[in-house]
Design a protein around this motif. Structure first.
Motif, PDB file in Angstrom:
ATOM      1  N   ASN A 103      34.908  28.130  41.453  1.00  0.00           N
ATOM      2  CA  ASN A 103      35.233  29.531  41.731  1.00  0.00           C
ATOM      3  C   ASN A 103      35.558  29.720  43.206  1.00  0.00           C
ATOM      4  O   ASN A 103      35.240  30.753  43.805  1.00  0.00           O
ATOM      5  CB  ASN A 103      34.099  30.482  41.309  1.00  0.00           C
ATOM      6  N   ARG A 104      36.171  28.706  43.785  1.00  0.00           N
ATOM      7  CA  ARG A 104      36.559  28.753  45.185  1.00  0.00           C
ATOM      8  C   ARG A 104      38.035  28.387  45.316  1.00  0.00           C
ATOM      9  O   ARG A 104      38.628  27.801  44.409  1.00  0.00           O
ATOM     10  CB  ARG A 104      35.709  27.782  46.027  1.00  0.00           C
ATOM     11  N   MET A 128      37.443  29.909  50.642  1.00  0.00           N
ATOM     12  CA  MET A 128      36.877  31.182  50.216  1.00  0.00           C
ATOM     13  C   MET A 128      36.332  31.112  48.806  1.00  0.00           C
ATOM     14  O   MET A 128      36.649  30.195  48.036  1.00  0.00           O
ATOM     15  CB  MET A 128      37.937  32.293  50.290  1.00  0.00           C
ATOM     16  N   ASN A 129      35.529  32.121  48.456  1.00  0.00           N
ATOM     17  CA  ASN A 129      35.034  32.288  47.106  1.00  0.00           C
ATOM     18  C   ASN A 129      35.887  33.341  46.407  1.00  0.00           C
ATOM     19  O   ASN A 129      36.192  34.382  46.996  1.00  0.00           O
ATOM     20  CB  ASN A 129      33.563  32.732  47.155  1.00  0.00           C
ATOM     21  N   TRP A 130      36.257  33.086  45.160  1.00  0.00           N
ATOM     22  CA  TRP A 130      37.057  34.053  44.423  1.00  0.00           C
ATOM     23  C   TRP A 130      36.349  35.399  44.308  1.00  0.00           C
ATOM     24  O   TRP A 130      36.990  36.429  44.138  1.00  0.00           O
ATOM     25  CB  TRP A 130      37.367  33.527  43.020  1.00  0.00           C
ATOM     26  N   GLU A 131      35.018  35.399  44.378  1.00  0.00           N
ATOM     27  CA  GLU A 131      34.280  36.664  44.292  1.00  0.00           C
ATOM     28  C   GLU A 131      34.581  37.578  45.476  1.00  0.00           C
ATOM     29  O   GLU A 131      34.377  38.791  45.395  1.00  0.00           O
ATOM     30  CB  GLU A 131      32.775  36.392  44.213  1.00  0.00           C
ATOM     31  N   ASP A 132      35.042  36.995  46.591  1.00  0.00           N
ATOM     32  CA  ASP A 132      35.365  37.793  47.777  1.00  0.00           C
ATOM     33  C   ASP A 132      36.789  38.313  47.757  1.00  0.00           C
ATOM     34  O   ASP A 132      37.221  38.997  48.685  1.00  0.00           O
ATOM     35  CB  ASP A 132      35.141  36.951  49.047  1.00  0.00           C
ATOM     36  N   LYS A 185      36.258  38.019  35.374  1.00  0.00           N
ATOM     37  CA  LYS A 185      35.063  38.853  35.278  1.00  0.00           C
ATOM     38  C   LYS A 185      35.242  39.937  34.230  1.00  0.00           C
ATOM     39  O   LYS A 185      34.349  40.182  33.407  1.00  0.00           O
ATOM     40  CB  LYS A 185      34.738  39.477  36.636  1.00  0.00           C
ATOM     41  N   GLN A 186      36.407  40.612  34.244  1.00  0.00           N
ATOM     42  CA  GLN A 186      36.685  41.624  33.228  1.00  0.00           C
ATOM     43  C   GLN A 186      36.661  41.007  31.831  1.00  0.00           C
ATOM     44  O   GLN A 186      36.142  41.605  30.882  1.00  0.00           O
ATOM     45  CB  GLN A 186      38.047  42.268  33.477  1.00  0.00           C
ATOM     46  N   ALA A 187      37.229  39.820  31.699  1.00  0.00           N
ATOM     47  CA  ALA A 187      37.279  39.157  30.397  1.00  0.00           C
ATOM     48  C   ALA A 187      35.882  38.801  29.911  1.00  0.00           C
ATOM     49  O   ALA A 187      35.543  39.009  28.735  1.00  0.00           O
ATOM     50  CB  ALA A 187      38.146  37.904  30.488  1.00  0.00           C
ATOM     51  N   SER A 237      44.068  32.321  29.112  1.00  0.00           N
ATOM     52  CA  SER A 237      43.672  32.745  30.455  1.00  0.00           C
ATOM     53  C   SER A 237      44.458  32.029  31.548  1.00  0.00           C
ATOM     54  O   SER A 237      44.704  30.824  31.463  1.00  0.00           O
ATOM     55  CB  SER A 237      42.173  32.482  30.667  1.00  0.00           C
ATOM     56  N   ASP A 238      44.800  32.803  32.562  1.00  0.00           N
ATOM     57  CA  ASP A 238      45.322  32.238  33.801  1.00  0.00           C
ATOM     58  C   ASP A 238      44.208  31.445  34.480  1.00  0.00           C
ATOM     59  O   ASP A 238      43.026  31.566  34.129  1.00  0.00           O
ATOM     60  CB  ASP A 238      45.802  33.384  34.701  1.00  0.00           C
ATOM     61  N   VAL A 239      44.551  30.644  35.464  1.00  0.00           N
ATOM     62  CA  VAL A 239      43.538  29.923  36.245  1.00  0.00           C
ATOM     63  C   VAL A 239      43.187  30.696  37.508  1.00  0.00           C
ATOM     64  O   VAL A 239      42.019  30.969  37.792  1.00  0.00           O
ATOM     65  CB  VAL A 239      44.023  28.504  36.597  1.00  0.00           C
ATOM     66  N   GLU A 240      44.189  31.083  38.294  1.00  0.00           N
ATOM     67  CA  GLU A 240      43.939  31.756  39.570  1.00  0.00           C
ATOM     68  C   GLU A 240      43.804  33.257  39.371  1.00  0.00           C
ATOM     69  O   GLU A 240      44.779  33.923  39.013  1.00  0.00           O
ATOM     70  CB  GLU A 240      45.101  31.501  40.529  1.00  0.00           C
ATOM     71  N   MET A 241      42.612  33.775  39.609  1.00  0.00           N
ATOM     72  CA  MET A 241      42.387  35.211  39.468  1.00  0.00           C
ATOM     73  C   MET A 241      41.287  35.645  40.432  1.00  0.00           C
ATOM     74  O   MET A 241      40.364  34.873  40.699  1.00  0.00           O
ATOM     75  CB  MET A 241      41.961  35.547  38.033  1.00  0.00           C
ATOM     76  N   PRO A 242      41.378  36.869  40.948  1.00  0.00           N
ATOM     77  CA  PRO A 242      40.324  37.363  41.836  1.00  0.00           C
ATOM     78  C   PRO A 242      39.007  37.542  41.087  1.00  0.00           C
ATOM     79  O   PRO A 242      38.990  37.692  39.870  1.00  0.00           O
ATOM     80  CB  PRO A 242      40.868  38.709  42.327  1.00  0.00           C
ATOM     81  N   GLU A 243      37.928  37.504  41.844  1.00  0.00           N
ATOM     82  CA  GLU A 243      36.558  37.698  41.367  1.00  0.00           C
ATOM     83  C   GLU A 243      36.039  36.540  40.526  1.00  0.00           C
ATOM     84  O   GLU A 243      34.946  36.043  40.762  1.00  0.00           O
ATOM     85  CB  GLU A 243      36.408  39.025  40.627  1.00  0.00           C
TER      86      GLU A 243
END
Length: 309
Positions: free
Chosen positions: A18-19, A117-121, A214-216, A239-245
């Motif tokens: 998730n980075r 970075m972390n995707w959560e950010d 996260k929404q999924a 699902s896509d691979v690159e997504m925010p959060e």
């Protein structure tokens, strides 16, 4: 500059955690933009450009890079800003990328650095930004807003892909037994969501869309909160691979860890074509993957999966 190039060569190290590594660059002015290093083949000073007759104005020319002829897109112009002046080309850079099975270069004014970075950010753009905005996400680095470009939207306008399913597949879809459960489509790009939804509805399938992992995951937990299984509600997840959060790899991992979700079929559908990591797909437990975007290939693959279920 050498440090940037060295980091690009290490782009696969963060996958599955998730980075990501975010390559930051400038177009015109002080605003900083970003692109995932995982989609970057290399960064180089702007090479000699040869013009293409009757090409779109946003394509500044083509360049021969390591034996390959690559179109060079003025990214500033592509997102609605002023083009990079001709006299500034000598001090500009080109980011060579791979998206949707194609290689292209993005002309930028300057390259800053790479951040781990972390995707959560990384979060979706503000809801008030409007549907025509060329952003797929935003983040803050050193108290500065970094805007992450929706490259799929840019490319869909510069070099449109065929989005229609051919007639024989539409007919084949209409002849399938009715009553197939909906398909959950997860993608942060509005263009990609539209392409996939249009493809699947053309062959008679119902689609549920969510904008990130996260929404999924929240949706999957919601529909199984009564003790049911995900496969009682959905025929599959694309699902896509690159997504925010939450990225697609992490989404698959969370699905496989959850007793109510673990048996649902998951396909990763990604624009990470030339550098796509098949070992990582197997590691996180995805059932399948496909590089974006061919409407016919996606329609045919989905029907095959559903027919085998």
């Amino acid at each position: 500059m050498a440090g940037v190039l060295d980091s690009v060569n290490q782009r696969t190290q963060m996958v599955g955690q998730n980075r990501l590594e975010l390559l930051m660059f400038r177009l015109r002015g002080r605003q900083i933009y970003g692109i995932n290093v995982f989609k970057v083949r290399e960064v180089l000073p702007c090479p000699k450009l040869s013009s293409i007759p009757n090409s779109r104005q946003v394509v500044r020319g083509v360049s021969h890079v390591r034996g390959e002829t690559i179109p060079i897109i003025d990214l500033s112009m592509a997102i609605g800003l002023l083009p990079i002046p001709q006299e500034n080309l000598a001090t500009s850079f080109v980011i060579i990328t791979e998206y949707n099975r194609k290689t292209q270069g993005f002309l930028v004014s300057g390259v800053e650095r790479i951040m781990n970075m972390n995707w959560e950010d990384i979060v979706p753009p503000p809801s008030g930004a409007g549907k025509d905005v060329y952003l797929t996400a935003v983040t803050r680095i050193d108290d500065k807003l970094v805007e992450i470009i929706d490259v799929e939207k840019v490319l869909a306008e510069v070099s449109p892909l065929g989005e229609d399913v051919t007639e024989h597949l539409v007919t084949r879809g209409s002849e399938r037994e009715q009553g197939t459960l909906p398909i959950l489509v997860v993608d942060d790009s509005s263009v990609a969501r539209r392409q996939i939804e249009r493809c699947l509805t053309a062959i008679g399938l119902e689609v549920v869309v969510r904008n990130d992992g996260k929404q999924a995951l929240d949706y999957l937990k919601e529909i199984t909160a009564d003790g049911s299984k995900a496969e009682d509600h959905l025929s599959m997840v694309i699902s896509d691979v690159e997504m925010p959060e939450m990225d697609g790899y992490t989404l698959v991992t969370r699905i496989r860890e959850n007793q109510s979700l673990r048996d649902v079929h998951v396909m990763l559908h990604t624009s990470l074509s030339g550098v796509f990591n098949q070992a990582m797909v197997k590691k996180v437990g995805a059932n399948d993957f496909m590089a974006k975007f061919s409407a016919d290939e996606l329609a045919e693959r989905v029907m095959e999966i559903l027919d085998q279920a």
